[in-house]
Write a protein that holds these residues in place. Structure first.
Motif, mmCIF file in Angstrom:
data_model
loop_
_atom_site.group_PDB
_atom_site.id
_atom_site.type_symbol
_atom_site.label_atom_id
_atom_site.label_comp_id
_atom_site.label_asym_id
_atom_site.label_seq_id
_atom_site.Cartn_x
_atom_site.Cartn_y
_atom_site.Cartn_z
ATOM 1 N N ASP A 416 37.548 28.683 16.536
ATOM 2 C CA ASP A 416 36.436 28.254 15.715
ATOM 3 C C ASP A 416 36.708 26.932 15.002
ATOM 4 O OD1 ASP A 416 35.165 30.537 16.502
ATOM 5 O OD2 ASP A 416 35.803 31.707 14.745
ATOM 6 N N THR A 417 37.933 26.475 14.983
ATOM 7 C CA THR A 417 38.248 25.220 14.307
ATOM 8 C C THR A 417 37.684 24.051 15.084
ATOM 9 O OG1 THR A 417 40.358 25.116 15.473
ATOM 10 C CG2 THR A 417 40.359 26.167 13.311
ATOM 11 N N ASP A 418 37.622 22.944 14.413
ATOM 12 C CA ASP A 418 37.035 21.756 15.007
ATOM 13 C C ASP A 418 37.902 21.240 16.150
ATOM 14 O OD1 ASP A 418 36.680 18.418 14.534
ATOM 15 O OD2 ASP A 418 34.904 19.667 14.747
ATOM 16 N N ARG A 419 37.250 20.655 17.172
ATOM 17 C CA ARG A 419 37.978 20.156 18.328
ATOM 18 C C ARG A 419 38.906 19.016 17.966
ATOM 19 N NH1 ARG A 419 38.076 23.982 22.105
ATOM 20 N NH2 ARG A 419 36.009 24.910 22.395
ATOM 21 N N SER A 420 38.478 18.182 17.058
ATOM 22 C CA SER A 420 39.338 17.070 16.651
ATOM 23 C C SER A 420 40.602 17.564 15.954
ATOM 24 C CB SER A 420 38.570 16.140 15.715
ATOM 25 O OG SER A 420 38.154 16.826 14.548
ATOM 26 N N MET A 421 40.465 18.645 15.184
ATOM 27 C CA MET A 421 41.648 19.206 14.535
ATOM 28 C C MET A 421 42.591 19.790 15.581
ATOM 29 S SD MET A 421 39.712 21.046 11.332
ATOM 30 C CE MET A 421 41.208 21.713 10.657
#
Length: 778
Positions: A416-421
């Motif tokens: 669920d975390t951001d792709r950039s992260m």
């Protein structure tokens, strides 16, 4: 001078004359030396460095200085630097530099003949080796200088009035140089700076985004850019293509690019590591198309393991005057000697030796690629799986395919975390992986590259490093073994990061620091609970506690690494935790860190309170002593305080008093009288000291088990084993004489009946005791 003395009759005068003459010579010599020294001082400059002063140093001293500069101090870590081995072919290259200096002092005619022979032989050999027919060669130290000379040649060819008008000729039609976005950084800016052109003359062509390799130049977009430039009145001059990009080692579509350049009369220049494969028997069609280009740059030094040999730019052009104007040819014989190291080395290696080195490098990359296909969580990026001289790979874990039930919650939360992260986390992990591989297997020559789409990756390019480092197939196998050991560590750490974050969030006194660029379990900080209003003092107290916490964590016997993080990191007073494995107990780790921080904080508060108590006690002691002195003065009177009168009174009428004093009890923080100490001749213990801060609760471990590790055996097994062993001890405690008394119960002797009953009662008591102990153990 002696003849006048010989005419004298008196021998004494003769001797005196000779002595006087010698004395005058000595005086004259000393005076002359003084004048010479004064003359030297007059012309001596104080700003001359020490090694240059005087008459110079001998060769041994100079070579010793060079050796010290090369190897450094003996105490320096040997692993911090690595001197590349120089083989016999390298000795030939070094010999070429020495011979070039020696040949340069020959007479002009002989020097001209020798340099012409060396230059023509070397050019012919290189054209035949790399299948570049009817070409000329330019030898240069900087590998970008050849392309720079080619640009000048193209400008002279495209602008007829450039020699006369100079930059004014370019203003009429602005030249355009096309370069791929995957080319090495700074190349286009270097060309513009050296040519005196504005940056607007440089056009960066993007790579493919939809079809084909993402590291190849987009040919359709290039053609559209060329048409737009021609319609706007610009003059397309040159296109720089890659036969092996600096990052991923991919080759542009050189055949299609050559057709496009011929259509719009553009010069095509090719460079890249894949050009080395032109010497092999089998060459891919994409690389083979480079033989039709207008020019190419070869870096033979890394490919063949030759130190300090020049790079070579092969080109085709029919006008020698323009080549001379561009600087590609020179009439100076000394400049032609640049080819001498290559001339010697190529003869020493021969065709078989050159092909063998290129083939060996290709086999190493193929060997690594085959092993990487068998590994999980490793993603490769190669152009051709069957003949790719450059292998680029990275660690990448697809969470939906992870078959680990205990980490399912962490995996779903991570998705669920951001792709950039996620990209930043993977970049930091691959950065750590590349550093570890390069450190543990230095002979492999792996390095770290930053690619636009893939991010941080590990690159293995044996064509650039194997000949210099002497890489062998065993080194590749060692690299694969090291990679197999690192993959589980990376996978477990990646999956445990979310659990660690949640545990820290649930623990009081700890705060989680979000740092995606840290390759490890995570970052936390122990928050110091203080009522101090001054921010600087509060920051200093927090820094002190976190520093002591880090020291205590490093003193524990664990496989984890604790550090203060990057030197120039944004976060301060934090504890950075490194890589972890599957046996890590995250809850115990976080609990231990929190308990250790609380203990350090309580100890510091106790020390501060003790300091305040001691200060108040000292002031109170001074007041008590002053009162005691006043009371003693009232009891003894004023006369006894006088020096002479007091001694007489004390002799006639002595006063019976016990020594009075005060003792400060650190445990109780109060003053106490010393009367009991003088009476009982022992020091009283005082009141019970306050309780110490709560110590860290240490989990019971097996022998050899380190901290923060999960138990290898279940608690039930351990309790059953311990109870059985304790029952055996209880059974051993029962007297061994009791079973021998049981048969005596059948005797009718009345004298033994009472003894037998007593024995039975004793045995029943023992059996009851045994059963009670077993119940207690259960």
């Amino acid at each position: 001078m002696e003849k006048p003395y010989e005419k004298m009759v008196d021998p004494t005068l003769v001797v005196m004359g000779k002595n006087l003459n010698e004395a005058m010579k000595l005086l004259d010599d000393s005076q002359r030396k003084v004048e010479e020294e004064e003359e030297k001082r007059k012309y001596t400059r104080k700003d001359i460095p020490g090694p240059l002063q005087g008459s110079g140093q001998d060769m041994v001293s100079v070579l010793q200085l060079v050796q010290n500069l090369m190897h450094g101090d003996e105490e320096e870590d040997v692993r911090s630097y690595r001197i590349h081995s120089v083989g016999e072919q390298g000795h030939m290259a070094l010999l070429g530099h020495s011979l070039a200096a020696y040949i340069s002092v020959l007479d002009k005619e002989r020097l001209r003949k020798l340099t012409t022979r060396i230059l023509s032989d070397t050019t012919l050999w290189l054209c035949r080796l790399f299948r570049y027919e009817n070409g000329s060669a330019y030898y240069h130290e900087d590998d970008r200088e050849g392309l720079l000379k080619i640009c000048r040649l193209v400008i002279h060819s495209g602008y007829d009035d450039y020699t006369i008008e100079g930059f004014d000729a370019l203003c009429k039609k602005q030249p355009v140089i096309y370069i791929s976005s995957a080319s090495r950084p700074g190349l286009g800016q270097y060309l513009c700076n050296q040519l005196g052109l504005p940056i607007s003359c440089l056009c960066r062509v993007p790579c493919n985004t939809m079809f084909g390799s993402q590291h190849q130049m987009d040919v359709a977009l290039l053609e559209r850019l060329i048409k737009d430039d021609k319609e706007s009145g610009k003059l397309p001059l040159l296109l720089v293509a890659n036969a092996g990009t600096p990052g991923a080692g991919h080759t542009d579509k050189l055949g299609r690019l050559k057709e496009l350049c011929e259509q719009y009369k553009i010069w095509l220049h090719v460079e890249g590591v894949n050009l080395a494969t032109l010497t092999l028997g089998y060459v891919s069609s994409s690389v083979l198309a480079a033989t039709k280009c207008d020019s190419m740059t070869l870096t033979l030094g890394p490919w063949l393991g030759l130190p300090a040999v020049p790079a070579v730019t092969l080109y085709r052009h029919e006008d020698p005057s323009l080549s001379l104007a561009a600087g590609l040819t020179s009439s100076q014989a000394v400049e032609k000697l640049r080819a001498l190291p290559l001339w010697l080395s190529l003869q020493y290696l021969g065709h078989d030796g050159i092909v063998e080195r290129m083939k060996h490098a290709s086999q190493l990359s193929q060997r690594l690629l085959e092993n990487l296909k068998k590994l999980n969580f490793i993603k490769t990026s190669v152009e051709d799986e069957f003949s790719s001289p450059v292998v680029v790979f990275k660690f990448f874990q697809e969470f939906p395919t992870v078959d680990q039930m205990q980490y399912s919650a962490q995996a779903s939360a991570f998705e669920d975390t951001d792709r950039s992260m996620q990209r930043e986390i993977y970049d930091s992990f691959n950065q750590w992986l590349g550093e570890q591989l390069a450190l543990q297997v230095p002979a492999s020559g792996v390095d770290i590259v930053e690619l636009e789409d893939e991010g941080t990756c590990v690159r293995f390019s044996p064509l650039m490093m194997s000949a210099v480092l002497g890489t062998t197939p065993e080194d590749v196998d060692e690299l694969v073994d090291c990679l197999k050991r690192k993959i589980p560590v990376l996978s477990c750490t990646l999956l445990l990061r979310e659990e660690f974050k949640q545990e820290v969030a649930r623990t009081a006194g700890l705060s989680y620091i979000e740092d995606m660029s840290w390759p490890g379990l995570g970052v936390l900080r122990y928050e110091h609970s203080s009522d101090e209003q001054d921010a600087s003092k509060r920051e200093a107290a927090m820094e002190k506690i976190n520093t002591m916490l880090l020291k205590k964590l490093n003193d524990m016997e664990s496989d984890l690494s604790f550090s203060t993080g990057p030197e120039f990191g944004a976060e301060k007073n934090c504890t950075y935790i490194g890589m972890a494995d599957e046996d890590l107990d995250v809850s115990e780790l976080v609990e231990t860190i929190a308990a250790t921080g609380r203990e350090i904080e309580e100890n510091s508060k106790l020390l501060e309170n003790m300091t305040e108590v001691v200060r108040k006690g000292i002031l109170e002691a001074e007041v008590e002593l002053q009162k005691a002195n006043e009371e003693r003065l009232l009891e003894e009177g004023v006369l006894r305080q006088l020096p002479l009168v007091g001694s007489v009174l004390n002799w006639f009428s002595p006063i019976q008093t016990s020594p009075k004093g005060r003792a400060f009890n650190l445990s109780a923080g109060s003053l106490e009288s010393t009367e009991m100490t003088y009476v009982s001749k022992t020091q009283s213990t005082g009141t019970t000291p306050p309780p110490t801060p709560t110590s860290i609760r240490i989990k019971q471990r097996h022998p050899g088990q380190k901290v923060f590790r999960r138990s290898l055996r279940s608690p039930d097994t351990f309790s059953e084993t311990s109870s059985v062993s304790h029952n055996e001890e209880v059974e051993q405690a029962v007297p061994t004489t009791l079973p021998q008394e049981e048969p005596k119960q059948h005797n009718q002797d009345p004298t033994l009946t009472e003894k037998t009953q007593n024995g039975e009662s004793q045995l029943s008591d023992h059996s009851c005791t045994k059963e009670e102990e077993q119940d207690d153990l259960r």
